[in-house]
Motif scaffolding. Sequence first.
Motif, mmCIF file in Angstrom:
data_model
loop_
_atom_site.group_PDB
_atom_site.id
_atom_site.type_symbol
_atom_site.label_atom_id
_atom_site.label_comp_id
_atom_site.label_asym_id
_atom_site.label_seq_id
_atom_site.Cartn_x
_atom_site.Cartn_y
_atom_site.Cartn_z
ATOM 1 N N LEU A 98 -4.745 0.106 4.052
ATOM 2 C CA LEU A 98 -5.689 0.254 2.960
ATOM 3 C C LEU A 98 -5.796 -0.707 1.751
ATOM 4 O O LEU A 98 -6.719 -0.554 0.971
ATOM 5 C CB LEU A 98 -5.567 1.671 2.494
ATOM 6 C CG LEU A 98 -5.171 2.859 3.253
ATOM 7 C CD1 LEU A 98 -4.975 4.231 2.669
ATOM 8 C CD2 LEU A 98 -6.594 2.990 4.130
ATOM 9 N N SER A 99 -4.939 -1.888 1.761
ATOM 10 C CA SER A 99 -4.757 -2.680 0.655
ATOM 11 C C SER A 99 -5.804 -3.672 0.516
ATOM 12 O O SER A 99 -5.918 -4.522 -0.060
ATOM 13 C CB SER A 99 -3.435 -3.027 0.445
ATOM 14 O OG SER A 99 -3.098 -4.140 1.686
ATOM 15 N N GLY A 100 -6.336 -4.232 1.662
ATOM 16 C CA GLY A 100 -7.423 -5.237 1.897
ATOM 17 C C GLY A 100 -6.591 -6.240 2.576
ATOM 18 O O GLY A 100 -7.346 -7.504 2.694
ATOM 19 N N ALA A 101 -5.478 -6.170 2.801
ATOM 20 C CA ALA A 101 -4.567 -7.321 3.265
ATOM 21 C C ALA A 101 -4.583 -7.156 4.834
ATOM 22 O O ALA A 101 -3.404 -7.823 5.518
ATOM 23 C CB ALA A 101 -3.436 -7.452 2.782
ATOM 24 N N HIS A 102 -5.427 -6.655 5.426
ATOM 25 C CA HIS A 102 -5.403 -6.190 6.998
ATOM 26 C C HIS A 102 -5.461 -7.421 7.936
ATOM 27 O O HIS A 102 -4.513 -7.411 8.980
ATOM 28 C CB HIS A 102 -6.304 -5.117 7.331
ATOM 29 C CG HIS A 102 -7.822 -5.554 6.787
ATOM 30 N ND1 HIS A 102 -8.117 -4.949 5.513
ATOM 31 C CD2 HIS A 102 -8.721 -6.364 7.153
ATOM 32 C CE1 HIS A 102 -9.557 -5.363 5.391
ATOM 33 N NE2 HIS A 102 -9.772 -6.172 6.387
ATOM 34 N N THR A 136 -11.846 3.538 8.620
ATOM 35 C CA THR A 136 -12.008 4.870 8.129
ATOM 36 C C THR A 136 -13.063 5.715 8.585
ATOM 37 O O THR A 136 -14.137 5.012 8.889
ATOM 38 C CB THR A 136 -11.963 4.593 6.593
ATOM 39 O OG1 THR A 136 -10.710 3.980 6.193
ATOM 40 C CG2 THR A 136 -11.860 5.902 5.767
ATOM 41 N N ASP A 191 0.837 -1.101 0.044
ATOM 42 C CA ASP A 191 -0.201 -0.122 -0.037
ATOM 43 C C ASP A 191 0.977 1.301 0.026
ATOM 44 O O ASP A 191 1.713 1.440 0.889
ATOM 45 C CB ASP A 191 -1.061 0.033 1.326
ATOM 46 C CG ASP A 191 -1.777 0.994 1.505
ATOM 47 O OD1 ASP A 191 -1.669 1.859 0.456
ATOM 48 O OD2 ASP A 191 -2.327 1.368 2.569
ATOM 49 N N ASP A 209 -14.806 -7.605 9.154
ATOM 50 C CA ASP A 209 -13.309 -7.894 9.529
ATOM 51 C C ASP A 209 -12.932 -7.530 11.084
ATOM 52 O O ASP A 209 -11.746 -8.042 11.492
ATOM 53 C CB ASP A 209 -12.699 -7.358 8.398
ATOM 54 C CG ASP A 209 -12.676 -7.919 7.388
ATOM 55 O OD1 ASP A 209 -13.297 -9.141 7.037
ATOM 56 O OD2 ASP A 209 -12.068 -7.622 6.201
ATOM 57 N N THR A 269 -9.026 1.034 5.705
ATOM 58 C CA THR A 269 -10.113 0.594 4.987
ATOM 59 C C THR A 269 -10.636 -0.754 5.429
ATOM 60 O O THR A 269 -10.066 -1.726 5.072
ATOM 61 C CB THR A 269 -9.960 0.692 3.521
ATOM 62 O OG1 THR A 269 -9.385 1.922 3.007
ATOM 63 C CG2 THR A 269 -11.342 0.283 2.890
ATOM 64 N N ILE A 270 -11.218 -0.887 6.502
ATOM 65 C CA ILE A 270 -11.702 -2.199 7.460
ATOM 66 C C ILE A 270 -13.032 -2.239 7.312
ATOM 67 O O ILE A 270 -13.674 -1.575 7.981
ATOM 68 C CB ILE A 270 -11.034 -2.065 8.606
ATOM 69 C CG1 ILE A 270 -9.451 -2.106 8.358
ATOM 70 C CG2 ILE A 270 -11.439 -3.547 9.219
ATOM 71 C CD1 ILE A 270 -8.708 -1.738 9.521
ATOM 72 N N PRO A 271 -13.601 -3.261 6.649
ATOM 73 C CA PRO A 271 -14.974 -3.494 6.766
ATOM 74 C C PRO A 271 -15.509 -3.973 8.155
ATOM 75 O O PRO A 271 -14.687 -4.661 8.783
ATOM 76 C CB PRO A 271 -15.463 -4.770 5.822
ATOM 77 C CG PRO A 271 -14.085 -4.803 4.987
ATOM 78 C CD PRO A 271 -13.132 -4.082 5.648
#
Length: 133
Positions: A62-66, A112, A13, A97, A92-94
Motif C-alpha cells: 500500500l506504500s507506493g513502492a510496489h 484495491t 507499510d 502501474d 493500492t496500485i494505479p
Amino acid sequence: MPARVLVAKPGLDGHDRGAKIVARALRDAGLEVIYTGIRRRVEEIVAIALQEDVAVVGLSILSGAHVALTARVTAALREAGAGDVTVVVGGTIPAADVPLLKEAGAAAVFPTGTPLDELVAEVRALAAAAASP
C-alpha cells in the motif's frame, strides 16, 4: 496436498487488514496460506518462500513502492534458484502501474477493489499451473 501461498507485506507499510482478508479468502478456498506479518525485508520474504516451498508469493503493498519491491522480490527469487515461484501483487496500485508490475515479474496484479472471488480464482489457477510439470 493443497497449493502453498505466501502472503507477504514488504517494506515499511504497516497496514495489513487487506492482506489478512486475502489470506483468509485463499485459505477458505482450500489453499495453504503462510502470512509473514508486516514490514518484511525482501530477503526475509524469499527465505520464507524457500523454506515453505510455496508455489505463489502474494505481495500486499500500500506504500507506493510496489514496482521497486516487486522487481526486488522477483530478482531475489531468481538469484535464490526459485525463479519458478509465481509472484502476484495486490494493494493500492494505479492502473498505469499494472504493465510496469508485469514487466517487473508479477504474473497478476490485484488493485484495491478487486473482487475476492476473482483474486482467489486467479491465484488458484496460477498455483495449479506452477504445480503441473
